[in-house]
Design a protein around this motif. Sequence first.
Motif, PDB file in Angstrom:
ATOM      1  N   UNK A  28      24.039  19.927 -11.417  1.00 57.73           N
ATOM      2  CA  UNK A  28      25.111  20.203 -12.367  1.00 57.73           C
ATOM      3  C   UNK A  28      26.071  19.019 -12.333  1.00 57.73           C
ATOM      4  N   UNK A  29      26.484  18.559 -13.499  1.00 57.70           N
ATOM      5  CA  UNK A  29      27.388  17.413 -13.575  1.00 57.70           C
ATOM      6  C   UNK A  29      28.514  17.694 -14.561  1.00 57.70           C
ATOM      7  N   UNK A  30      29.550  16.895 -14.505  1.00 54.97           N
ATOM      8  CA  UNK A  30      30.652  16.999 -15.452  1.00 54.97           C
ATOM      9  C   UNK A  30      31.181  15.597 -15.733  1.00 54.97           C
ATOM     10  N   UNK A  31      32.197  15.524 -16.590  1.00 58.49           N
ATOM     11  CA  UNK A  31      32.747  14.220 -16.957  1.00 58.49           C
ATOM     12  C   UNK A  31      34.202  14.371 -17.360  1.00 58.49           C
ATOM     13  N   UNK A  32      34.924  13.249 -17.360  1.00 61.63           N
ATOM     14  CA  UNK A  32      36.313  13.270 -17.831  1.00 61.63           C
ATOM     15  C   UNK A  32      36.383  13.709 -19.291  1.00 61.63           C
TER      16      UNK A  32
END
Length: 455
Positions: free
Chosen positions: A53-57
């Motif tokens: 699982x990843x996210x970003x600004x």
Amino acid sequence: MWLEILLASALGLVIYWFFSGDKEDTLPLGDGWWGPGARPTAPEDESIRPFKVETSDEELNDLYRRIEKVRLTPPLENSRFHYGFNSSYLKKVLSYWRDEFDWRKQVAVLNKYPHFKTKIEGLDIHFIHVKPPQLPAGRTAKPLLMVHGWPGCFFEFYNIIPLLTDPKSHGLSDEHVFEVICPSIPGYGYSEASSKKGLNSVATARIFYKLMLRLGFQEFYAQGGDWGSLICTNIAQLVPSHVKGLHLNMAFVVRNFHTLTLFLGPRFRKLFGYTERDMELMSPLKEKMFYSLIRESGYMHIQCTKPDTVGCALNDSPVGLAAYILEKFSTWTNSDFRDLEDGGLERKFSLDNLLTIIMIYWTTGTITTSQRFYKENMGHSFLSDRHQRMKVHVPTGFAAFPCELMHVPEKWVKVKYPKLVSYSYMARGGHFAAFEEPELLAQDICKFVGQVERQ
């Protein structure tokens, strides 16, 4: 004479309708293709790929902008949660979400268990697979498939997994140690959504059965509530020889002769096989078995008919999405929470855990595709589906949580699941059993498995 013939025919049809599923039968396994376009001629890639699982600004900044632009309607005086999610309390949730909730930290929590994806019937199926950190000498882990429902996700099982895979470290008996597989239903979270109509619980059951075979499990236990209950039931109807045992905390038993005895139950309790506890959990009948279901089922009528319409709004507004989903974590945990200004949400759950579920739906944009599961399963001829008429002939355990949406007595469960070996009245808890009461549910699963293996 014609009246007598008509009445006899009607009675015969009723009897056939209720009892036609007595014989041991299986659903045809079949096959499917749910990806876009026509099915390729080349064999499907069966590799299992690690996933994180990843996210970003960019993702977070977009979320914050949408929260900041929210428009809320003030609640009626003293309305609490009787009109739905109270917008005064929602302001507190939004403030926490915007200024204190740490999604990056929760992403790290999500990634503490191994995630994978694999293509099955044209769809990328996401799952977590957690093995025991250590096993007692000479022992092997028992494979356990755990399936979530709506509006939950695989994250509901995060607190129960260590109790099942490493029970001794958590003060529980290690007589039974499991390796746990938690897939995401297609169209939920990180599992790809179908491109075609018709992906229902039976198709999902077949996909999850194929997943277990791909992982090397010819035999396994299965556990579920909500949609997970129906999917696991369907697996047992498709391939009973591969399911060692089925444990449920919710049961779909609508085609059941005993439901006709509801109003006679209080007067003739023993005659109809009801216990005092059954009567407590079903009384008053009008409130518990009818009014409450009507009050809580409005969402279902929408999602069974026009899921994409409301999905447009929910997929565009994180605030609307949060209100729509969190209201269920209030009233489905305990119907009395409707009487509280905060819906009782923080009595059983943390805002961090609740918002993690919201974020899984929000960041994947899967609220609409998750709601379509209602349309596929209940939007047409729900009671005429073959699996509804069929009994389940594998060892079954049932955990009856007292605050579940509707209590299902043992007599009712046993009609659908004649090999019921364990039925437990749980001390507390509601619809989201694994999320709310992981230790109670883990203990009941272990009790059930012990009874199966002693048979």
